[in-house]
Design a protein around this motif. Structure first.
Motif, mmCIF file in Angstrom:
data_model
loop_
_atom_site.group_PDB
_atom_site.id
_atom_site.type_symbol
_atom_site.label_atom_id
_atom_site.label_comp_id
_atom_site.label_asym_id
_atom_site.label_seq_id
_atom_site.Cartn_x
_atom_site.Cartn_y
_atom_site.Cartn_z
ATOM 1 N N UNK A 30 0.828 -1.205 0.000
ATOM 2 C CA UNK A 30 0.000 0.000 0.000
ATOM 3 C C UNK A 30 0.866 1.260 0.000
ATOM 4 N N UNK A 31 1.866 1.290 0.852
ATOM 5 C CA UNK A 31 2.696 2.500 0.916
ATOM 6 C C UNK A 31 3.488 2.675 -0.379
ATOM 7 N N UNK A 32 3.872 1.560 -1.034
ATOM 8 C CA UNK A 32 4.574 1.669 -2.304
ATOM 9 C C UNK A 32 3.647 2.149 -3.417
ATOM 10 N N UNK A 33 2.386 1.730 -3.352
ATOM 11 C CA UNK A 33 1.425 2.197 -4.351
ATOM 12 C C UNK A 33 1.304 3.716 -4.300
ATOM 13 N N UNK A 34 1.236 4.267 -3.091
ATOM 14 C CA UNK A 34 1.166 5.720 -2.946
ATOM 15 C C UNK A 34 2.474 6.374 -3.366
ATOM 16 N N UNK A 35 3.594 5.811 -2.940
ATOM 17 C CA UNK A 35 4.886 6.440 -3.176
ATOM 18 C C UNK A 35 5.321 6.357 -4.632
ATOM 19 N N UNK A 36 4.907 5.303 -5.330
ATOM 20 C CA UNK A 36 5.197 5.195 -6.756
ATOM 21 C C UNK A 36 4.214 6.009 -7.597
#
Length: 461
Positions: free
Chosen positions: A135-141
């Motif tokens: 989830x945090x990678x989805x936002x950060x990417x």
């Protein structure tokens, strides 16, 4: 119940939420590698090159890298609004869209009456969700995974609640943006939901046809060449690829026949389990199993694609296994696979570098499916709304009869805020980086690697 270890007063709860929010903010700002909206930069540059400079969709590359647009042309068509935005506006829009998609996902998995969960439970769940690596990678990417998950779960909600007239449209749109959600069309066929399957297929074909009309050359290039060229996406053996293909690539096994056989076995197991789930009316488990299977059979499943596992963790928790769901969720928060980013040899490397794949496979094989409790809890109407009204003649007996139903609904409400609700707050996540669209470096945990990971040339496949 929140449990004896949690504060019961409003002030105590507010202080706990504030402390957790501060800790999560510090963690996400300093410990994991922030992705600098790399994938959003791909989308942004592609659209601006296509619209503003007359370039071709699949020719754009992020400066200093070999990475460009890899989705079907319809995805670029949907991203056309980026052409009218500046970079900072595009980042803000990406965050808002992902937040809206997350709200839809949580609203669906939480079931009816989200207010009954209360601000305290929702706040705890959101803090814990912020630690979930996919989830945090989805936002950060600046990725689109949450949007696709929201579209698919929207169809799950329509089917579960009997509003099936337009069911399948979300799946069709998702499949036109990325191919992986097309497996949900197969689920509709397995369930003999012919209308929904037809709607999904027609929407996907119409969207693809629209893209072909808008840019025939791009469509021809994608469907005849780029689709089959996995090197455009990245190295299959890169540790972020947590699919069956990634496991085999890290073993140094290039045989496509072996991969095809493994995919066939997984699809057979999925079809058997999913069909049993839909036969029992357990749509939540059926959709959760399909999400897990899609992650396994896709040639490339980067870590941020694993947001598709969120429904499985919720189903697992509601089926009576909250501790197991919490343990699996904690594993997916740790970034543990990145400990083997440089060397995945040996038994430790085989087990550790593929840890997320083992979690996905375990959920596919062991997720409770077709259980009445699970089918009531997820995407179901409120238990209290469906329960019989208390008898005015025997109020005591009626209250006892309703008690088990309402208490199970309350328990489900705790899990509905996300499978993360059971993760111990004290569990810390790893500082290892998490990424997919960049090459691995010799020291993936170093700060210098953090600064240069988006400009380094990718290693040879």
């Amino acid at each position: 119940m929140t449990g004896p270890s949690l504060p019961r007063t409003g002030r105590g709860r507010l202080l706990l939420v504030a402390a957790l929010a501060a800790a999560v903010t510090v963690f996400t700002a300093t410990v994991p590698l922030l992705r600098d909206f790399f994938d959003l930069r791909v989308y942004y540059g592609t659209v601006h090159t296509w619209v503003g400079h007359g370039g071709r969709i699949y020719d754009y590359r992020v400066p200093g890298t070999a990475y460009g647009f890899t989705y079907p042309p319809f995805a670029a068509l949907l991203m056309l609004p980026l052409a009218a935005m500046g970079r900072h506006t595009a980042i803000a829009a990406s965050l808002l869209v992902n937040l809206a998609a997350l709200a839809v996902v949580l609203g669906v998995v939480a079931g009816p009456g989200p207010r009954r969960h209360g601000w305290f439970r929702w706040s705890l769940a959101l803090c814990l969700l912020a630690l979930f690596e996919p989830l945090r990678d989805t936002f950060s990417f600046g990725q689109v995974n949450l949007v696709l998950l929201a579209l698919v779960l929207g169809d799950a909600w329509l089917l579960r609640t009997g509003r099936g007239r337009w069911a399948g449209a979300g799946i069709g749109l998702a499949a036109a943006v990325k191919l992986t959600p097309a497996l949900f069309i197969a689920l509709l066929l397995l369930a003999r939901r012919w209308r929904a399957a037809a709607v999904a297929g027609c929407v996907a074909l119409a969207a693809t046809g629209l893209a072909a009309w808008a840019d025939p050359g791009a469509s021809r290039f994608y469907w005849t060449g780029a689709l089959w060229d996995t090197s455009r996406v990245g190295r299959l053996g890169y540790v972020s690829n947590q699919s069956l293909q990634g496991v085999l690539a890290r073993l140094g096994e290039p045989d496509r026949a072996l991969w095809a056989g493994a995919v066939l076995l997984v699809l057979c197991g999925w079809a058997w389990r999913a069909r049993r789930a839909v036969a029992a009316g357990d749509w939540p488990a059926a959709f959760a199993l399909t999400g897990a299977a899609a992650c396994l059979v896709s040639p490339v499943t980067w870590v941020h694609h694993l947001v598709w596992l969120l429904p499985s963790l919720v189903v697992l928790a509601r089926a009576g296994y909250p501790r197991l769901a919490a343990a699996l969720y904690a594993v997916l928060c740790t970034s543990v696979v990145w400990l083997w980013a440089g060397d995945a040899r040996g038994l430790g490397g085989f087990l550790g570098s593929n840890a997320y794949t083992w979690v996905t496979l375990g959920l596919l094989l062991g997720l409770p499916a077709g259980q009445p409790r699970a089918s009531r809890a997820f995407l179901a109407r409120s238990a209290s709304a469906n329960a019989a009204a208390p008898s005015p003649v025997k109020p005591t007996t009626a209250a006892v009869g309703d008690q088990s139903e309402s208490s199970s609904g309350a328990g489900a409400g705790v899990a509905a805020a996300g499978a993360a609700a059971a993760v111990p707050p004290g569990r810390s996540a790893s500082s290892d980086p998490t990424g997919s669209t960049r090459p691995a470096e010799a020291k993936p945990q170093s700060s210098s690697w953090r600064a240069s990971s988006y400009t380094a040339k990718p290693p040879p496949s």
